[in-house]
Each structure stands twice: as C-alpha cells, then as structure tokens.
Design a protein around this motif. Structure first.
Motif, PDB file in Angstrom:
ATOM      1  N   LEU A  56       0.824  -1.210   0.000  1.00 12.46           N
ATOM      2  CA  LEU A  56       0.000   0.000   0.000  1.00 12.46           C
ATOM      3  C   LEU A  56       0.859   1.261   0.000  1.00 12.46           C
ATOM      4  O   LEU A  56       1.900   1.317   0.651  1.00 12.46           O
ATOM      5  CB  LEU A  56      -0.920   0.019   1.223  1.00 12.46           C
ATOM      6  CG  LEU A  56      -1.951  -1.106   1.346  1.00 12.46           C
ATOM      7  CD1 LEU A  56      -2.684  -0.990   2.677  1.00 12.46           C
ATOM      8  CD2 LEU A  56      -2.934  -1.090   0.184  1.00 12.46           C
ATOM      9  N   LYS A  57       0.408   2.270  -0.728  1.00 17.38           N
ATOM     10  CA  LYS A  57       0.995   3.603  -0.630  1.00 17.38           C
ATOM     11  C   LYS A  57       0.396   4.293   0.586  1.00 17.38           C
ATOM     12  O   LYS A  57      -0.822   4.291   0.780  1.00 17.38           O
ATOM     13  CB  LYS A  57       0.694   4.409  -1.891  1.00 17.38           C
ATOM     14  CG  LYS A  57       1.370   3.883  -3.146  1.00 17.38           C
ATOM     15  CD  LYS A  57       1.016   4.754  -4.336  1.00 17.38           C
ATOM     16  CE  LYS A  57       1.683   4.259  -5.619  1.00 17.38           C
ATOM     17  NZ  LYS A  57       1.339   5.117  -6.790  1.00 17.38           N
ATOM     18  N   GLN A  73      -5.454   2.049   7.600  1.00 20.28           N
ATOM     19  CA  GLN A  73      -6.157   3.336   7.601  1.00 20.28           C
ATOM     20  C   GLN A  73      -5.270   4.479   7.104  1.00 20.28           C
ATOM     21  O   GLN A  73      -5.782   5.521   6.684  1.00 20.28           O
ATOM     22  CB  GLN A  73      -6.670   3.650   9.009  1.00 20.28           C
ATOM     23  CG  GLN A  73      -7.856   2.804   9.427  1.00 20.28           C
ATOM     24  CD  GLN A  73      -8.366   3.211  10.793  1.00 20.28           C
ATOM     25  OE1 GLN A  73      -7.590   3.386  11.737  1.00 20.28           O
ATOM     26  NE2 GLN A  73      -9.670   3.367  10.921  1.00 20.28           N
ATOM     27  N   LEU A  74      -3.957   4.307   7.184  1.00 15.58           N
ATOM     28  CA  LEU A  74      -3.030   5.331   6.706  1.00 15.58           C
ATOM     29  C   LEU A  74      -2.830   5.282   5.193  1.00 15.58           C
ATOM     30  O   LEU A  74      -2.142   6.134   4.629  1.00 15.58           O
ATOM     31  CB  LEU A  74      -1.666   5.174   7.395  1.00 15.58           C
ATOM     32  CG  LEU A  74      -1.638   5.353   8.916  1.00 15.58           C
ATOM     33  CD1 LEU A  74      -0.245   5.059   9.460  1.00 15.58           C
ATOM     34  CD2 LEU A  74      -2.066   6.771   9.301  1.00 15.58           C
ATOM     35  N   ALA A  75      -3.410   4.285   4.543  1.00 16.45           N
ATOM     36  CA  ALA A  75      -3.238   4.127   3.100  1.00 16.45           C
ATOM     37  C   ALA A  75      -3.934   5.254   2.345  1.00 16.45           C
ATOM     38  O   ALA A  75      -4.977   5.778   2.766  1.00 16.45           O
ATOM     39  CB  ALA A  75      -3.790   2.791   2.650  1.00 16.45           C
ATOM     40  N   CYS A  76      -3.362   5.623   1.225  1.00 19.80           N
ATOM     41  CA  CYS A  76      -3.944   6.669   0.382  1.00 19.80           C
ATOM     42  C   CYS A  76      -5.222   6.159  -0.293  1.00 19.80           C
ATOM     43  O   CYS A  76      -5.372   4.951  -0.536  1.00 19.80           O
ATOM     44  CB  CYS A  76      -2.936   7.091  -0.686  1.00 19.80           C
ATOM     45  SG  CYS A  76      -1.415   7.776   0.002  1.00 19.80           S
ATOM     46  N   ASP A 116      -5.594   0.083  -4.303  1.00 17.44           N
ATOM     47  CA  ASP A 116      -6.500  -1.028  -4.563  1.00 17.44           C
ATOM     48  C   ASP A 116      -6.468  -1.952  -3.349  1.00 17.44           C
ATOM     49  O   ASP A 116      -5.490  -2.660  -3.116  1.00 17.44           O
ATOM     50  CB  ASP A 116      -6.063  -1.785  -5.827  1.00 17.44           C
ATOM     51  CG  ASP A 116      -7.007  -2.932  -6.161  1.00 17.44           C
ATOM     52  OD1 ASP A 116      -8.043  -3.066  -5.473  1.00 17.44           O
ATOM     53  OD2 ASP A 116      -6.708  -3.706  -7.102  1.00 17.44           O
ATOM     54  N   THR A 117      -7.537  -1.920  -2.564  1.00 15.75           N
ATOM     55  CA  THR A 117      -7.567  -2.674  -1.306  1.00 15.75           C
ATOM     56  C   THR A 117      -8.484  -3.899  -1.380  1.00 15.75           C
ATOM     57  O   THR A 117      -8.826  -4.461  -0.342  1.00 15.75           O
ATOM     58  CB  THR A 117      -8.041  -1.754  -0.164  1.00 15.75           C
ATOM     59  OG1 THR A 117      -9.347  -1.243  -0.479  1.00 15.75           O
ATOM     60  CG2 THR A 117      -7.075  -0.593   0.040  1.00 15.75           C
TER      61      THR A 117
END
Length: 309
Positions: free
Chosen positions: A164-165, A183-186, A190-191
C-alpha cells in the motif's frame, strides 16, 4: 503523490500521554513482564520435565504458554525501550513485524482454545476413543494447525499491507496494528485483496468460536448425566472456559473499540483498552491452569515442599 510511498518510519503517538510518569510506568511494566515470563516459563518447564504430564491436554497447555511468551515479546521490550527513549518511532519493517506478531498471537490463542476444546470433548464425550485418536502425531498436527494457520493468513495480510501507498505516518497507539496501517493508506490504493483476506480471516475465527460453543454444548449435556463427568468437567474444562471467556471479552472489546470507538476518550484510557489482551490472558492463563489442574497443582506443591526441606 510521488512521496507517499517512501514512508519508512512511523511515530507511536500513543505513548506521549505516559511520559510524565514514565519511570513509574517503566518499573511497573518491567515487573509485570517479569511475572509473565516467570509464570509461563515455570509452567512450561514443569510440563516438559515431568513425564506424567506428557499428555495431550498438557502439551496443548504448553503451546498455550509459548504463545503467551511470543505475543508479549512482540510488545513489552519495545514499549519498555520507548519509555526510556525521547524518540517514539518504529521503522516501517519493524512496524509490519510487530503488527504480524500481535495478530498472529491473538489468532493463535483462538486456534489453541479451539483445539483444547476438542481435546476436552473427546476426553469426556468419547473417552473410549480418546487415546486411540489423540496420539502423539495427532497432537503435533493440532499444535502445528494452531500455529501455522494464523502464521500463513497474516503473512499474506502483511505482504498485502506492505504494497500500500501510505499518506500518513502517525499511529495513535502504543504499538503497530495492521488495521491502523491500513487506515493510513492513500485513497487511490487497490484494497480489494486486503478486504478479501480480512473477511476470510473473520470467517475462519468466527467459525472457531462457533466450534468451541458446539463442543461445550455437548460437554455440558454429557456432564449433567454423570457425577464422574461433572467432576472431570469442573477439573479440566472450567480453566479452559475461564481462559476462553476472558480472551473473548478483551479481544472483542478491543476490536470493537478500534473499529467503532470514540477518539474523544483520554489517550491513557485508549492505551489501556488497546493492551488488555496483552495484560490479562498471559498472566491469568498459567495461574488458572496451575491452581486448578490437579496434576500441575500437586507438582507445584511438591516442588515447594521440597524447597522448604
């Protein structure tokens, strides 16, 4: 967005609330961690060194205590170091490792409780088949299942999280948790794969819970029919049931709060809620089993009486 993927350090802001009392907290935490180490290692050594305790139930209990040592080792040394440090940071790789340890510890606990419930079901409801089924190789398979299942699941989960970015580096907890990193992902990540793994994990361990309920329904129905079965249930199942209820209460409370809880609570209270599963079960489990299981209690009393002589 070019810089969002190069975050290599996280700050653990949850510890800031404790810095005014860090010496007192450090002393109490160190003492408590020493108690955790002592009671778990003592029970493991008692089981290993006494051949009379080389039975399936005690082998599973030994695995249970090893898991307690494993989970607490992922939190207490780092927390103690942070209390004495002015910098409360953790590297990206160490954060992922800690998240893996926390989740695998909790789920290994659940898997072990499920295996222990099945062991008690066979011992009480199928006593004639118990020894033919619970062979050494079968017990080893069950221990491997309780450890390898969460290890495999969360290895995949952590690998997916590492792709993840990230758009933030501040974790408002005392330790790293996969959900917080997620939760910190931009927003442009694609999750889908991570969501599938998360739902699959939930299904697997909720199934563990239903399996344990099923075994205990059979155990209770069997126990009410016979006085001998009631005695066996009280001696061997009550410690397991106590550990199960304690673990489920603290872990469900923590998960529900992490997902849906208010951030308006004082940080110190949030910290306490977050580490309940690292405070209560690792100490309570060996103490309950040590005092309640007759063979272990007699072994401990025998050691104490020898020391007095």
């Amino acid at each position: 967005m070019d810089n969002v993927s190069v975050i290599r350090v996280f700050s653990l802001s949850g510890i800031n609330e404790t810095m005014n009392y860090r010496i007192a907290i450090f002393s109490l935490t160190l003492l408590y961690y020493c108690v955790i180490l002592f009671v778990n290692i003592a029970l493991i050594l008692i089981i290993i060194l006494d051949e009379n305790l080389h039975e399936p139930m005690y082998v599973l209990l030994c695995s249970f205590c090893f898991n307690g040592l494993y989970g607490t080792a992922g939190f207490y040394p780092k927390f103690l170091f942070d209390l004495l440090s002015s910098s409360h940071e953790i590297s990206y790789e160490a954060c992922l490792l800690q998240a893996f340890v926390m989740y695998s510890f909790a789920c290994c606990e659940m898997s072990t409780l499920a295996v222990m419930a099945y062991d008690r079901y066979l011992a009480i409801c199928r006593p004639l088949h118990y020894h033919s089924f619970m062979t050494k190789s079968r017990v080893c398979q069950m221990v491997c299942f309780s450890w390898m299942t969460p290890f495999c699941i969360f290895s995949i989960s952590i690998v997916l999280t590492s792709t993840l970015k990230l758009c933030g580096s501040k974790i408002q907890k005392l330790f790293c948790v996969n959900w917080i990193i997620f939760q910190l992902a931009c927003p442009d990540n694609d999750t889908l794969a991570s969501s599938i793994i998360s739902h699959a994990t939930t299904f697997i361990y909720v199934s563990h819970g239903f399996f344990i309920i099923w075994t205990y329904l059979h155990l209770v129905m069997k126990s009410v029919r016979s006085k001998d079965d009631r005695v066996k249930f009280m001696q061997t199942c009550v410690p397991h049931l106590t550990s199960l209820v304690t673990f489920l209460v603290v872990i469900v409370f923590d998960l529900m709060y992490m997902r849906f809880g208010s951030t308006d609570l004082p940080q110190s209270l949030q910290n306490l809620i977050a580490i309940e599963f690292l405070l209560i079960p690792p100490v309570m489990n060996p103490l309950i089993y040590g005092f309640k299981l007759t063979k272990i209690r007699h072994r401990i009393l025998g050691l104490v009486s020898v020391d007095r002589k």
